[in-house]
Scaffold this motif. Structure first.
Motif, PDB file in Angstrom:
ATOM      1  N   CYS A  89       0.898  -1.268  -0.029  1.00  0.00           N
ATOM      2  CA  CYS A  89       0.104  -0.097   0.061  1.00  0.00           C
ATOM      3  C   CYS A  89       0.878   1.174   0.049  1.00  0.00           C
ATOM      4  O   CYS A  89       0.237   2.293  -0.329  1.00  0.00           O
ATOM      5  N   GLY A  90       2.170   1.033   0.016  1.00  0.00           N
ATOM      6  CA  GLY A  90       3.160   2.124  -0.021  1.00  0.00           C
ATOM      7  C   GLY A  90       3.817   2.834   1.203  1.00  0.00           C
ATOM      8  O   GLY A  90       4.169   3.793   1.269  1.00  0.00           O
ATOM      9  N   LYS A  91       3.663   1.916   2.161  1.00  0.00           N
ATOM     10  CA  LYS A  91       4.377   2.030   3.458  1.00  0.00           C
ATOM     11  C   LYS A  91       5.708   2.728   3.402  1.00  0.00           C
ATOM     12  O   LYS A  91       6.252   3.585   3.831  1.00  0.00           O
ATOM     13  N   SER A  92       6.638   1.661   2.828  1.00  0.00           N
ATOM     14  CA  SER A  92       7.809   1.994   2.602  1.00  0.00           C
ATOM     15  C   SER A  92       8.272   2.961   1.659  1.00  0.00           C
ATOM     16  O   SER A  92       9.224   3.830   2.281  1.00  0.00           O
ATOM     17  N   THR A  93       7.364   3.147   0.629  1.00  0.00           N
ATOM     18  CA  THR A  93       7.644   4.152  -0.164  1.00  0.00           C
ATOM     19  C   THR A  93       7.326   5.646   0.671  1.00  0.00           C
ATOM     20  O   THR A  93       7.911   6.574   0.289  1.00  0.00           O
ATOM     21  N   LEU A  94       6.758   5.561   1.535  1.00  0.00           N
ATOM     22  CA  LEU A  94       6.117   7.071   2.414  1.00  0.00           C
ATOM     23  C   LEU A  94       7.462   7.056   3.152  1.00  0.00           C
ATOM     24  O   LEU A  94       8.087   8.296   3.172  1.00  0.00           O
ATOM     25  N   LEU A  95       8.022   6.218   3.770  1.00  0.00           N
ATOM     26  CA  LEU A  95       9.217   6.477   4.494  1.00  0.00           C
ATOM     27  C   LEU A  95      10.333   6.841   3.611  1.00  0.00           C
ATOM     28  O   LEU A  95      11.254   7.609   4.107  1.00  0.00           O
ATOM     29  N   ARG A  96      10.362   6.166   2.479  1.00  0.00           N
ATOM     30  CA  ARG A  96      11.769   6.603   1.508  1.00  0.00           C
ATOM     31  C   ARG A  96      11.374   7.830   1.227  1.00  0.00           C
ATOM     32  O   ARG A  96      12.438   8.557   0.723  1.00  0.00           O
ATOM     33  N   CYS A  97      10.344   8.248   1.083  1.00  0.00           N
ATOM     34  CA  CYS A  97      10.144   9.672   0.511  1.00  0.00           C
ATOM     35  C   CYS A  97      10.461  10.829   1.390  1.00  0.00           C
ATOM     36  O   CYS A  97      11.209  11.728   1.167  1.00  0.00           O
ATOM     37  N   ILE A  98      10.124  10.382   2.730  1.00  0.00           N
ATOM     38  CA  ILE A  98      10.657  11.128   3.900  1.00  0.00           C
ATOM     39  C   ILE A  98      11.964  11.430   4.085  1.00  0.00           C
ATOM     40  O   ILE A  98      12.607  12.377   4.161  1.00  0.00           O
ATOM     41  N   ALA A  99      12.684  10.279   3.979  1.00  0.00           N
ATOM     42  CA  ALA A  99      14.226   9.935   4.217  1.00  0.00           C
ATOM     43  C   ALA A  99      15.015  10.487   3.022  1.00  0.00           C
ATOM     44  O   ALA A  99      16.137  10.704   3.055  1.00  0.00           O
ATOM     45  N   GLY A 100      14.271  10.764   1.988  1.00  0.00           N
ATOM     46  CA  GLY A 100      14.831  11.504   0.853  1.00  0.00           C
ATOM     47  C   GLY A 100      15.486  10.450  -0.108  1.00  0.00           C
ATOM     48  O   GLY A 100      16.398  10.495  -0.891  1.00  0.00           O
ATOM     49  N   LEU A 101      15.056   9.011   0.110  1.00  0.00           N
ATOM     50  CA  LEU A 101      15.628   7.899  -0.900  1.00  0.00           C
ATOM     51  C   LEU A 101      15.033   8.154  -2.111  1.00  0.00           C
ATOM     52  O   LEU A 101      15.214   7.636  -3.128  1.00  0.00           O
ATOM     53  N   GLU A 102      13.852   8.513  -2.061  1.00  0.00           N
ATOM     54  CA  GLU A 102      12.937   8.537  -3.429  1.00  0.00           C
ATOM     55  C   GLU A 102      12.460  10.034  -3.519  1.00  0.00           C
ATOM     56  O   GLU A 102      12.005  10.798  -2.655  1.00  0.00           O
ATOM     57  N   GLY A 103      12.275  10.583  -4.887  1.00  0.00           N
ATOM     58  CA  GLY A 103      11.694  11.657  -5.027  1.00  0.00           C
ATOM     59  C   GLY A 103      10.158  11.745  -5.055  1.00  0.00           C
ATOM     60  O   GLY A 103       9.670  10.551  -5.097  1.00  0.00           O
ATOM     61  N   VAL A 104       9.379  12.814  -5.097  1.00  0.00           N
ATOM     62  CA  VAL A 104       8.036  12.995  -4.733  1.00  0.00           C
ATOM     63  C   VAL A 104       7.606  13.581  -6.162  1.00  0.00           C
ATOM     64  O   VAL A 104       8.395  14.437  -6.804  1.00  0.00           O
ATOM     65  N   ASP A 105       6.368  13.041  -6.650  1.00  0.00           N
ATOM     66  CA  ASP A 105       5.936  13.666  -7.962  1.00  0.00           C
ATOM     67  C   ASP A 105       5.151  14.905  -7.589  1.00  0.00           C
ATOM     68  O   ASP A 105       4.714  15.807  -8.400  1.00  0.00           O
ATOM     69  N   ALA A 106       4.456  15.134  -6.301  1.00  0.00           N
ATOM     70  CA  ALA A 106       3.665  16.152  -6.026  1.00  0.00           C
ATOM     71  C   ALA A 106       3.730  16.312  -4.541  1.00  0.00           C
ATOM     72  O   ALA A 106       3.827  15.566  -3.971  1.00  0.00           O
ATOM     73  N   GLY A 107       3.457  17.525  -3.962  1.00  0.00           N
ATOM     74  CA  GLY A 107       3.203  17.510  -2.657  1.00  0.00           C
ATOM     75  C   GLY A 107       4.747  17.936  -1.985  1.00  0.00           C
ATOM     76  O   GLY A 107       5.788  18.064  -2.856  1.00  0.00           O
ATOM     77  N   GLU A 108       4.666  17.813  -0.474  1.00  0.00           N
ATOM     78  CA  GLU A 108       6.050  18.114  -0.072  1.00  0.00           C
ATOM     79  C   GLU A 108       6.247  17.449   1.173  1.00  0.00           C
ATOM     80  O   GLU A 108       5.360  17.058   1.834  1.00  0.00           O
ATOM     81  N   VAL A 109       7.440  17.208   1.755  1.00  0.00           N
ATOM     82  CA  VAL A 109       7.793  16.948   3.003  1.00  0.00           C
ATOM     83  C   VAL A 109       8.691  18.092   3.527  1.00  0.00           C
ATOM     84  O   VAL A 109       9.414  18.725   3.226  1.00  0.00           O
ATOM     85  N   ARG A 110       8.177  18.253   4.918  1.00  0.00           N
ATOM     86  CA  ARG A 110       8.933  19.448   5.623  1.00  0.00           C
ATOM     87  C   ARG A 110       9.478  19.116   6.883  1.00  0.00           C
ATOM     88  O   ARG A 110       8.649  18.064   7.591  1.00  0.00           O
ATOM     89  N   LEU A 111      10.574  19.237   7.431  1.00  0.00           N
ATOM     90  CA  LEU A 111      11.186  18.943   8.527  1.00  0.00           C
ATOM     91  C   LEU A 111      11.320  20.415   9.625  1.00  0.00           C
ATOM     92  O   LEU A 111      11.824  21.255   8.867  1.00  0.00           O
ATOM     93  N   GLU A 112      10.303  20.308  10.556  1.00  0.00           N
ATOM     94  CA  GLU A 112      10.272  21.600  11.410  1.00  0.00           C
ATOM     95  C   GLU A 112       9.942  22.860  10.494  1.00  0.00           C
ATOM     96  O   GLU A 112      10.670  24.051  10.491  1.00  0.00           O
ATOM     97  N   GLY A 113       8.943  22.750   9.649  1.00  0.00           N
ATOM     98  CA  GLY A 113       8.456  23.623   8.719  1.00  0.00           C
ATOM     99  C   GLY A 113       9.379  23.898   7.403  1.00  0.00           C
ATOM    100  O   GLY A 113       8.849  24.506   6.606  1.00  0.00           O
ATOM    101  N   GLU A 114      10.610  23.497   7.388  1.00  0.00           N
ATOM    102  CA  GLU A 114      11.524  23.436   6.182  1.00  0.00           C
ATOM    103  C   GLU A 114      11.159  22.536   5.054  1.00  0.00           C
ATOM    104  O   GLU A 114      11.451  21.391   5.425  1.00  0.00           O
TER     105      GLU A 114
END
Ligand SMILES: Nc1ncnc2c1ncn2[C@@H]1O[C@H](COP(=O)(O)OP(=O)(O)O)[C@@H](O)[C@H]1O
Ligand SMILES: [Mg+2]
Lengths: 223, 262
Positions: free
Chosen positions: B47-72
């Motif tokens: 269902c994409g759990k690993s993909t979610l973590l990998r996008c957060i970790a920067g191991l995968e790029g994202v096609d839309a939307g964004e990831v923020r760390l402390e607002g950045e």
């Protein structure tokens, strides 16, 4: 068994050792040249660039398909005929064996690098390592441990195959042996057995340590 | 999606969309993780759990939307080292460095990436390894350790970098059952210590025990989210969550078979 005097004769012993020296010299120089060339080829082969890949692939296949002897003739006689080069037999041998070693080692290096799981790169990435750091600290040590046993094996094959060099006039170990046998054909009819027996022994003392080393490494790193 | 105090969440995912070819794996997913919070991500396989973590970790790029760390904003795979160090990740397959000892696995990145003093890094590694009961294995190579031991080392290796957030992707999925506990106990202790974590797991009892919040993914979206894990596991609100949780239950219709009654 008669005929032992042929290998006890000090002048024959010295000639055989000189022949062994030529064999080892061609082998060592070729291995030494193959190392940087092969590592560079292997690293280039892992690149995504299709042109570089195709060129190196063609090079590797060419070297593999050609019998070493044909390569020796090609470089020794071919360059003389085509461009009037006057390569010595030994130089031509070193060229051929280095090209061969570089191709085969390149393929080993490529295989070793590609066998490192992607998760190792991932682990290095999330720990903040840069690409160079990841390569030097994580990927390379693993590639080398996988590479060393087959690379040592390749080196022994290269040393053994230097026997072909006599066919382009290099007086290496086997050629020296033949000369001694021919010279003593009538005086010592059983000389061939003694001489080839000694040559067997000399190849053995050069290649055996390498095989032991390779087996040791394989066992140590079979993880 | 900032919380009541107006402070940006530690980690935030907004409208995250990720495709592999034509397959939309994550479809506009939102998730916010407060500092010190433990979020457990559940969902069926694929269902994409690993993909979610990998996008957060920067191991995968994202096609839309964004990831923020402390607002950045930090989406994408081209992150500098300092940023990557702030997100620790532990994988299902441990992925220790096989040519290095346990101790060297833990100290490598602190020394070569953070340029910390080797002795100081080793002292910290000692404290971490003692905490997970593996200090006496410091000179062993990963290949000689059990899966549970390797995974505990992998956790220490990530912790040694002092990450702000830890991402754990099914860290016990490859383990024999008797080793699951030793690893999850370590993770529970980290949660007690206030570490912010996003955890993907199929250990439902562990999830119920550790989660501050449970998030269930399916079809690339969050289908149910709950701040009350006990309630989520007892009475899931959506049909899909009920269906998913029922896969972890076994019931025997007693009385139907006549021969083998208890
Ligand atoms: N690198 C990839 N290339 C193509 N498809 C992928 C890749 N990684 C994951 N997928 C696909 O994305 C979907 C979600 O995978 P994943 O995130 O690993 O699921 P989960 O961890 O929830 O089991 C799966 O259908 C998988 O096949
Ligand atoms: Mg997964």
């Amino acid at each position: 068994m008669p005929g032992a005097e042929i290998v006890l004769d000090p002048s024959n012993v010295l000639r055989l050792l000189a022949g062994l020296g030529v064999t080892v010299r061609i082998g060592l120089v070729s291995v030494a040249l193959s190392l940087p060339l092969g590592i560079a080829c292997g690293m280039l082969m892992t690149l995504r660039n299709p042109l570089i890949r195709a060129v190196l692939r063609a090079y590797l296949e060419f070297i593999r398909i050609m019998p070493q002897l044909v390569l020796l003739y090609l470089v020794f006689f071919g360059t003389a005929g085509a461009w009037g080069w006057d390569l010595s037999g030994e130089a031509a041998s070193v060229v051929v064996f280095s090209l061969w070693g570089a191709a085969e080692l390149g393929d080993l290096v490529r295989g070793a690098l590609e066998s490192i799981p992607r998760t190792q790169y991932d682990s290095a990435y999330v720990l903040g390592m840069g690409r160079r750091q990841a390569f030097a600290r994580v990927i390379l040590p693993q590639a080398v441990t996988r590479l060393l046993p087959p690379a040592v094996n390749l080196a022994t094959r290269m040393v053994k195959t230097t026997s072909l060099c006599m066919l382009i006039g290099v007086v290496e170990l086997i050629r020296v042996g033949q000369q001694i046998i021919d010279y003593n054909r009538f005086a010592v009819p059983t000389g061939a057995l003694w001489i080839y027996g000694s040559i067997f022994f000399l190849y053995f003392i050069v290649c055996w340590p390498l095989s032991i080393l390779s087996r040791r490494l394989e066992r140590r790193w079979a993880r | 999606m900032s919380d009541a105090t107006g402070e940006a969440p530690m980690l935030e995912v907004r409208g995250l969309t990720k495709r592999f070819g034509d397959e939309v794996v994550l479809d506009g997913l939102d998730l916010a993780v407060r500092k010190g919070e433990v979020v457990v991500v559940l969902g069926p396989s694929g269902c994409g759990k690993s993909t979610l973590l990998r996008c957060i970790a920067g191991l995968e790029g994202v096609d839309a939307g964004e990831v923020r760390l402390e607002g950045e904003p930090i989406s994408g795979t081209r992150r500098d080292s300092a940023l990557r160090q702030r997100l620790g990740m532990v994988f299902q397959s441990y992925d220790l460095f096989p040519t290095r000892t346990v101790l060297a696995n833990v100290t490598l990145a602190p020394v070569v990436v953070q340029h910390r003093d080797r002795l100081e890094a080793e002292r910290e590694a000692e404290a971490l390894l003692r905490r997970v009961g593996l200090w006496d294995k410091r000179d062993s190579y990963p290949s000689t350790l059990s899966g549970g031991q390797r995974q505990r080392v992998a956790i220490c290796r990530a912790l040694a970098m002092h990450p702000d957030v830890m991402l754990l992707d099914e860290v016990t999925a490859a383990l024999d059952p008797e080793m699951v506990h030793e690893v999850l106990d370590v993770v529970l202790e980290l949660a007690e210590g206030g570490l912010t974590m996003v955890i993907v797991t199929h250990e439902m009892r562990f999830a119920a025990a550790i989660a501050d919040r449970v998030v269930m993914l399916d079809g690339g979206e969050v289908v149910e989210e709950s701040d009350d894990p006990a309630a989520f596991f007892e009475r899931p609100e959506t049909g899909r969550a009920r269906e998913f949780l029922s896969m972890f239950e076994y019931k025997r219709e007693k009385g139907k078979g006549t021969d083998h009654e208890d």
